[in-house]
Design a protein around this motif. Sequence first.
Motif, mmCIF file in Angstrom:
data_model
loop_
_atom_site.group_PDB
_atom_site.id
_atom_site.type_symbol
_atom_site.label_atom_id
_atom_site.label_comp_id
_atom_site.label_asym_id
_atom_site.label_seq_id
_atom_site.Cartn_x
_atom_site.Cartn_y
_atom_site.Cartn_z
ATOM 1 N N THR A 1 14.868 -13.877 10.211
ATOM 2 C CA THR A 1 14.684 -13.727 8.763
ATOM 3 C C THR A 1 13.450 -12.907 8.435
ATOM 4 N N VAL A 2 12.503 -12.851 9.361
ATOM 5 C CA VAL A 2 11.319 -12.014 9.168
ATOM 6 C C VAL A 2 11.582 -10.608 9.706
ATOM 7 N N LEU A 3 12.246 -10.530 10.855
ATOM 8 C CA LEU A 3 12.510 -9.236 11.480
ATOM 9 C C LEU A 3 13.324 -8.334 10.552
ATOM 10 N N GLU A 4 14.250 -8.926 9.765
ATOM 11 C CA GLU A 4 15.074 -8.087 8.902
ATOM 12 C C GLU A 4 14.276 -7.453 7.765
ATOM 13 N N LEU A 5 13.039 -7.891 7.564
ATOM 14 C CA LEU A 5 12.186 -7.277 6.550
ATOM 15 C C LEU A 5 11.511 -6.015 7.058
ATOM 16 N N ALA A 6 11.477 -5.840 8.364
ATOM 17 C CA ALA A 6 10.760 -4.710 8.949
ATOM 18 C C ALA A 6 11.442 -3.395 8.598
ATOM 19 N N GLY A 7 10.632 -2.338 8.517
ATOM 20 C CA GLY A 7 11.172 -1.014 8.284
ATOM 21 C C GLY A 7 10.740 -0.433 6.951
ATOM 22 N N PRO A 8 11.410 0.636 6.519
ATOM 23 C CA PRO A 8 10.973 1.347 5.310
ATOM 24 C C PRO A 8 11.377 0.623 4.019
ATOM 25 N N TRP A 9 10.488 0.708 3.055
ATOM 26 C CA TRP A 9 10.724 0.221 1.702
ATOM 27 C C TRP A 9 10.170 1.264 0.741
ATOM 28 N N TYR A 10 10.661 1.227 -0.495
ATOM 29 C CA TYR A 10 10.219 2.208 -1.478
ATOM 30 C C TYR A 10 9.683 1.503 -2.709
ATOM 31 N N TRP A 11 8.497 1.917 -3.104
ATOM 32 C CA TRP A 11 7.961 1.522 -4.403
ATOM 33 C C TRP A 11 8.172 2.726 -5.311
ATOM 34 N N GLY A 12 9.209 2.647 -6.135
ATOM 35 C CA GLY A 12 9.597 3.847 -6.865
ATOM 36 C C GLY A 12 10.090 4.881 -5.884
ATOM 37 N N THR A 13 9.397 5.999 -5.801
ATOM 38 C CA THR A 13 9.755 7.042 -4.834
ATOM 39 C C THR A 13 8.784 7.108 -3.660
ATOM 40 N N HIS A 14 7.822 6.197 -3.614
ATOM 41 C CA HIS A 14 6.814 6.218 -2.547
ATOM 42 C C HIS A 14 7.327 5.447 -1.331
ATOM 43 N N PRO A 15 7.443 6.080 -0.168
ATOM 44 C CA PRO A 15 7.907 5.364 1.023
ATOM 45 C C PRO A 15 6.790 4.542 1.669
ATOM 46 N N PHE A 16 7.096 3.294 1.939
ATOM 47 C CA PHE A 16 6.191 2.378 2.639
ATOM 48 C C PHE A 16 6.897 1.846 3.873
ATOM 49 N N VAL A 17 6.108 1.329 4.810
ATOM 50 C CA VAL A 17 6.668 0.709 6.008
ATOM 51 C C VAL A 17 6.091 -0.688 6.148
ATOM 52 N N LEU A 18 6.982 -1.649 6.376
ATOM 53 C CA LEU A 18 6.561 -3.023 6.654
ATOM 54 C C LEU A 18 6.774 -3.290 8.137
ATOM 55 N N ARG A 19 5.724 -3.779 8.772
ATOM 56 C CA ARG A 19 5.798 -4.076 10.204
ATOM 57 C C ARG A 19 5.507 -5.544 10.453
ATOM 58 N N VAL A 20 6.140 -6.089 11.475
ATOM 59 C CA VAL A 20 5.904 -7.467 11.910
ATOM 60 C C VAL A 20 5.072 -7.391 13.179
ATOM 61 N N THR A 21 3.874 -7.957 13.151
ATOM 62 C CA THR A 21 2.944 -7.802 14.272
ATOM 63 C C THR A 21 2.860 -9.069 15.118
ATOM 64 N N LEU B 1 6.048 -7.929 -4.806
ATOM 65 C CA LEU B 1 4.638 -7.993 -4.430
ATOM 66 C C LEU B 1 3.802 -7.924 -5.700
ATOM 67 N N GLY B 2 3.403 -9.083 -6.190
ATOM 68 C CA GLY B 2 2.581 -9.140 -7.391
ATOM 69 C C GLY B 2 3.224 -8.412 -8.555
ATOM 70 N N SER B 3 4.538 -8.519 -8.715
ATOM 71 C CA SER B 3 5.374 -7.908 -9.755
ATOM 72 C C SER B 3 5.854 -6.514 -9.379
ATOM 73 N N PHE B 4 5.316 -5.901 -8.319
ATOM 74 C CA PHE B 4 5.845 -4.627 -7.851
ATOM 75 C C PHE B 4 7.154 -4.887 -7.097
ATOM 76 N N VAL B 5 8.166 -4.092 -7.381
ATOM 77 C CA VAL B 5 9.453 -4.226 -6.706
ATOM 78 C C VAL B 5 9.595 -3.124 -5.662
ATOM 79 N N PHE B 6 9.761 -3.544 -4.406
ATOM 80 C CA PHE B 6 9.989 -2.616 -3.299
ATOM 81 C C PHE B 6 11.463 -2.712 -2.918
ATOM 82 N N THR B 7 12.139 -1.566 -2.822
ATOM 83 C CA THR B 7 13.575 -1.532 -2.553
ATOM 84 C C THR B 7 13.858 -0.725 -1.292
ATOM 85 N N ARG B 8 15.064 -0.948 -0.742
ATOM 86 C CA ARG B 8 15.434 -0.236 0.490
ATOM 87 C C ARG B 8 15.750 1.236 0.240
#
Length: 463
Positions: free
Chosen positions: A358-378, A432-439
Amino acid sequence: MTTSHEELLPTTRRALTHRIAVAQAEGRAPSLVAAVVRGGRAVWHGARTSVDGNGPDAEVQYRIGSITKTFTAVLVLRLRDEGVLDLGDSLEKHLPGTGAGEATIAELLAHTAGLAAESPAPWWERTPGSLRPELSDVLGEKPPPHPAGRRHHYSNPGYTLLGALVAELRGAPWEQVLRDEVLEPLGLHRTTAQPEAPHAGGWAVHPWADALLPEPLEDLGRMAPAGQLWSTTGDLARFAAFLIQGDDRVLSAESVREMRTPAAPAEPADVVDGATYGLGLQIQHRDGRLLAGHSGSLPGFLANLTFSEVDDVAAVVLANCTSGPLISTVGADLVRIVAEAEPRIPEPWRPLREVDPTVLELAGPWYWGTHPFVLRVTADGLLTLGPLTGGGRRARFRPNGDGVWTGLEGYYAGELLEAVRRPDGTVSHLDLGSFVFTRQPYDADAPVPGGVDAEGWRGIAQP
């Protein structure tokens, strides 16, 4: 290969010796001693002296002045961690009748309480503490020069109040509480309120002649929590290791990290210099490196303790002169010399011990609007979130145990990260604090604030 637990290379040791030799000679210090800490222990000690054959060792005491404030701050943080007080409490709540009671404990720790820099005349560093028997004698009758909480204004009386607070809440003198709760657990047996042989004598060096004048050694009385202590490079090396790593017998790693987190607004000149103040620690950016620690001076003595957490290197420098060597610069230089000549070798990469799907499936790219972010599990059990490329907001997040994660630093410190799931259990988006990150950028299937245009992405119509 050099690790943090091995001795320093001969070339590094010579560079350190050269640096303190220049400082002692050009600063005209009767003696100057220094130590470097790496990997939690002292790995180098150096001394330069004007007396042939009488070089001080790691057990010779020097007066350390305002480094005492860091010890006092540790005692206050211990009270906070035990639940005896809150840093947001007013001083009046625990120590009534001082006349400075509206200031909070956090403001006193960070020198933002608006209090005067010094006690009323005569100058407290060169006169007996018996002249100031009461706290009212330390604070004086004039109102504070600045409103509380608005600016950083270094205050020796502020730390006198904190020492009195410790004594009041512990029911014992500040010196005894310090001995029982910090010095003994950390093995700082050569750190004392009064000088104990062998110790250096304090000297003033004539500015225009190579001549000496002995400085008086005063007991500071009420002002002791601001600058009384004597110590050695050996003891301060151990204290520096504690300030980097923490020690659960005294303060946790989390609490000492809080001490070196900026807590005071920087003055304009400090912004240029990259300097600010935490809770009992000075903080500065120097040579591209974040340093924390504290300097100290009393007539006849100069002292500095500086460390870089990232490099896991600390330096201590002590001299027995009123002015001369730029001790803070020397301390920073010793850290730099070791960090650059023998950079810290990272720990080996290691994978996760267990993988939570359930945590691993969160890993990878996410977008805040058009800004690409990456979430990693360490492997340390945290999440990291940051821009795919370039600069931007980055943070680590710790699990709260309920599917929600709390930010640990930067813009997202204390903010909550949650994976919001659809009725079928699949992940819709991150909140994230009201910010929506989408795939996908502005995913039409996610609750993007303001909605997504029904016609979707398009080109520019050509005439």
